[in-house]
Structures are given as C-alpha cells and as structure tokens.
Write an enzyme that holds these catalytic residues in place. Structure first.
Site, PDB file in Angstrom:
ATOM      1  CG  ASP A   1      -2.033   0.963   1.147  1.00  0.00           C
ATOM      2  OD1 ASP A   1      -2.297   1.480   0.040  1.00  0.00           O
ATOM      3  OD2 ASP A   1      -2.680   1.222   2.179  1.00  0.00           O
TER       4      ASP A   1
ATOM      5  CG  ASN B   1      -7.529  -2.534  -5.997  1.00  0.00           C
ATOM      6  OD1 ASN B   1      -6.611  -3.292  -5.722  1.00  0.00           O
ATOM      7  ND2 ASN B   1      -7.890  -1.563  -5.159  1.00  0.00           N
TER       8      ASN B   1
HETATM    9  C1  FPP Z   1      -2.057   0.012  -3.285  1.00  0.00           C
HETATM   10  O1  FPP Z   1      -1.568   1.347  -3.247  1.00  0.00           O
HETATM   11  C2  FPP Z   1      -1.483  -0.682  -4.438  1.00  0.00           C
HETATM   12  C3  FPP Z   1      -2.195  -1.289  -5.433  1.00  0.00           C
HETATM   13  C4  FPP Z   1      -3.662  -1.294  -5.488  1.00  0.00           C
HETATM   14  C5  FPP Z   1      -1.521  -1.929  -6.594  1.00  0.00           C
HETATM   15  C6  FPP Z   1      -0.308  -2.754  -6.276  1.00  0.00           C
HETATM   16  C7  FPP Z   1       0.357  -3.078  -7.548  1.00  0.00           C
HETATM   17  C8  FPP Z   1       1.698  -3.093  -7.763  1.00  0.00           C
HETATM   18  C9  FPP Z   1       2.711  -2.870  -6.700  1.00  0.00           C
HETATM   19  C10 FPP Z   1       2.253  -3.301  -9.142  1.00  0.00           C
HETATM   20  C11 FPP Z   1       2.147  -4.650  -9.749  1.00  0.00           C
HETATM   21  C12 FPP Z   1       2.478  -5.811  -8.902  1.00  0.00           C
HETATM   22  C13 FPP Z   1       3.335  -6.825  -9.167  1.00  0.00           C
HETATM   23  C14 FPP Z   1       3.253  -8.058  -8.334  1.00  0.00           C
HETATM   24  C15 FPP Z   1       4.373  -6.767 -10.247  1.00  0.00           C
HETATM   25  P1  FPP Z   1      -2.596   2.552  -3.468  1.00  0.00           P
HETATM   26  O2  FPP Z   1      -2.670   2.848  -4.924  1.00  0.00           O
HETATM   27  O3  FPP Z   1      -3.908   2.240  -2.819  1.00  0.00           O
HETATM   28  O4  FPP Z   1      -1.859   3.736  -2.716  1.00  0.00           O
HETATM   29  P2  FPP Z   1      -2.569   4.961  -1.955  1.00  0.00           P
HETATM   30  O5  FPP Z   1      -3.289   4.359  -0.786  1.00  0.00           O
HETATM   31  O6  FPP Z   1      -1.402   5.791  -1.531  1.00  0.00           O
HETATM   32  O7  FPP Z   1      -3.459   5.634  -2.937  1.00  0.00           O
END
Ligand code: FPP
Length: 248
Positions: free
Chosen positions: A28, A76
């Site tokens: 996150d 998501n």
């Molecule tokens: C949460 O941060 C993250 C996600 C919903 C996506 C995670 C995806 C990756 C790290 C990339 C692809 C993965 C792999 C395994 C190669 P957020 O966007 O909710 O952050 P925020 O809370 O700061 O908005």
C-alpha cells in the site's frame, strides 16, 4: 554542529535461523508516494512493482518459503481505467520477465483470486507461469489478483456445498482443515506475519481466513520506499512477539 546518525544495522536485529515460513504483504501507498513527487499514480505503481521485485528476491535469498502479496483486490476495479490498465500492464511485464528467469531465480509464482475477468493475455500468462512453476521448488510467491478474502470464503463455501450435493461429502464431515482445502491457498501454510506499509491499520479483505493467528506489522513507510531494512525491522518485531495461538 549536527551529528550524523550512524546507519542502523537492521540485519543484526534479525535471527535468520528462525524466520517466519510465510510472510504476506499489503503493498500500500503507491498513490501517495507518486502524489508527493508530483507524479501520476501510475508512476507510484511502477515504483511499487520495482520494490516488489527487490523484496521478493531478498525474501528468496534469506530463505523464506512463501511470500504472498496483494496486487489487485476485487474492489480495485473501481479505480480509473487508466490506473487499472497500468497495473495490468505492470503485471504483464513482470510475468514475462519471470517466465524467462524462473529457472535462474527459482521463484515459483502462483495466483490467488478469480482470474476470469482479467484481460485474456494476462490470464493466459498467469496459467503459463503457474504451469512452469510446478517444475521448480524454490520460494513460492502468491500474487493476489482480483482477490477478496470474503469472496474467497464464499467461493469455498459454494464449492463445498456442491461437493455435498454431489454426494462426495457431508456437512458433518467438514473441519477447519478440510475447509482450508477449498480456498485459493489450499496446501499453503497460513501466513505467520502480515506487513502493511503506508500507515493504514486495517486488513482490507486480505487473507481473512488465513491470517487468524498471524502477527501484524504496520509501518508509515510507503510501499515504493519499503526496503530490506524495513523488512528486517518487521522480521525483528515478529521475532520479539510471543505467539500463543489462543493458549497461555
Ligand atoms: C495500493 O496502493 C497498491 C495497489 C492497489 C496496486 C499494487 C500493484 C503493484 C505494486 C504493481 C504490480 C504488482 C506486481 C506483483 C508486479 P494505493 O494505490 O492504494 O496507494 P494509496 O493508498 O497511496 O493511494
């Protein structure tokens, strides 16, 4: 005069002979990381994917058996199309590279989640990666994709009910161990440690069944900034806990 603080030796705090078998991470904070730098959210996910690669390789090197990461939840899809496409693109890129390097890296990839709504090409790559992984016996990385803990439990309940209807089993025969075999995680030991960076202190529908006795570790560090040092801190904190599993 300001004194330079000596760099903390976080590795020295970890007992590498008694590591948890299974670590799970909610990756996150990508969006906030990007916003703080005036970048689009998608740049945060790209940085997060790099962190994932670094941490997964390190987990393999220190000898963890299982790493499970939350890459995309059933919720998501509510995000803007551009962001969803960027995450799918990063996954595709990572899978392509992993397929090529699996023999060298010895990291087996497995997926938890309902892959049916994913773009066909990505779905096909997940299947291919999964199949190739069977040939190796290195650390297993479970990527949670279109995954939700409640959804997983409902699907398991449906599958069990279908087996009852087909006469293969009965409600009386169901045990916790037996129910676990209907989950995406069938055959994988429960996570010992669940890490959530970015300062949020909630479970967000992640491994609801499996984390019943997991130890939790939270940190304010955003996922793209999560480093080996942060992992050491989480492992050291885990090793300082007394796990009683409901006993005394
Ligand atoms: C949460 O941060 C993250 C996600 C919903 C996506 C995670 C995806 C990756 C790290 C990339 C692809 C993965 C792999 C395994 C190669 P957020 O966007 O909710 O952050 P925020 O809370 O700061 O908005």
């Amino acid at each position: 005069m300001a004194f330079l603080k000596p760099k903390e030796d976080t590795a020295a705090q970890v007992d590498f002979d008694h590591l948890p078998r299974h670590v799970a991470i909610i990756m996150d904070g990508n969006g906030r990381w990007a916003k703080r730098r005036g970048l689009p959210r998608t740049a945060g996910h790209a940085a997060g994917a790099e962190t994932f690669r670094t941490i997964a390789t390190y987990c393999k090197n220190i000898g963890l058996d299982y790493l499970t990461v939350y890459a995309f939840s059933t919720e998501n899809w509510k995000r803007p199309l551009e962001e969803v496409s960027a995450i799918m693109g990063l996954l595709k890129k990572y899978l392509l590279e992993s397929i090529e390097k699996m023999e060298r890296d010895q990291i087996r990839l497995h997926f938890f989640g309902d892959l049916s709504p994913l773009p066909a090409e990505l779905r096909e790559m997940c299947g291919r990666t999964d199949a190739i992984s069977q040939r190796y016996d290195g650390m297993q990385v479970n990527v949670c994709l279109n995954y939700g803990g409640r959804d997983e439990i409902v699907r398991a309940a449906r599958a069990f009910a279908a087996d009852c209807a087909a006469g293969k089993t009965t409600p009386e025969q169901l045990t916790e161990e037996g129910f676990s075999q209907y989950l995406y995680s069938a055959g994988v030991p429960d996570p010992d440690l669940v890490i959530r960076p970015s300062g949020e202190i909630r479970i967000s529908n992640f491994l609801l069944w499996q984390s019943a006795y997991a130890e939790f570790y939270y940190t304010d560090v955003l996922w793209p900034d999560f480093s080996k040092e942060e992992l050491h801190k989480a492992l050291a904190a885990y090793q300082g806990r007394s796990r009683r599993f409901g006993g005394v």
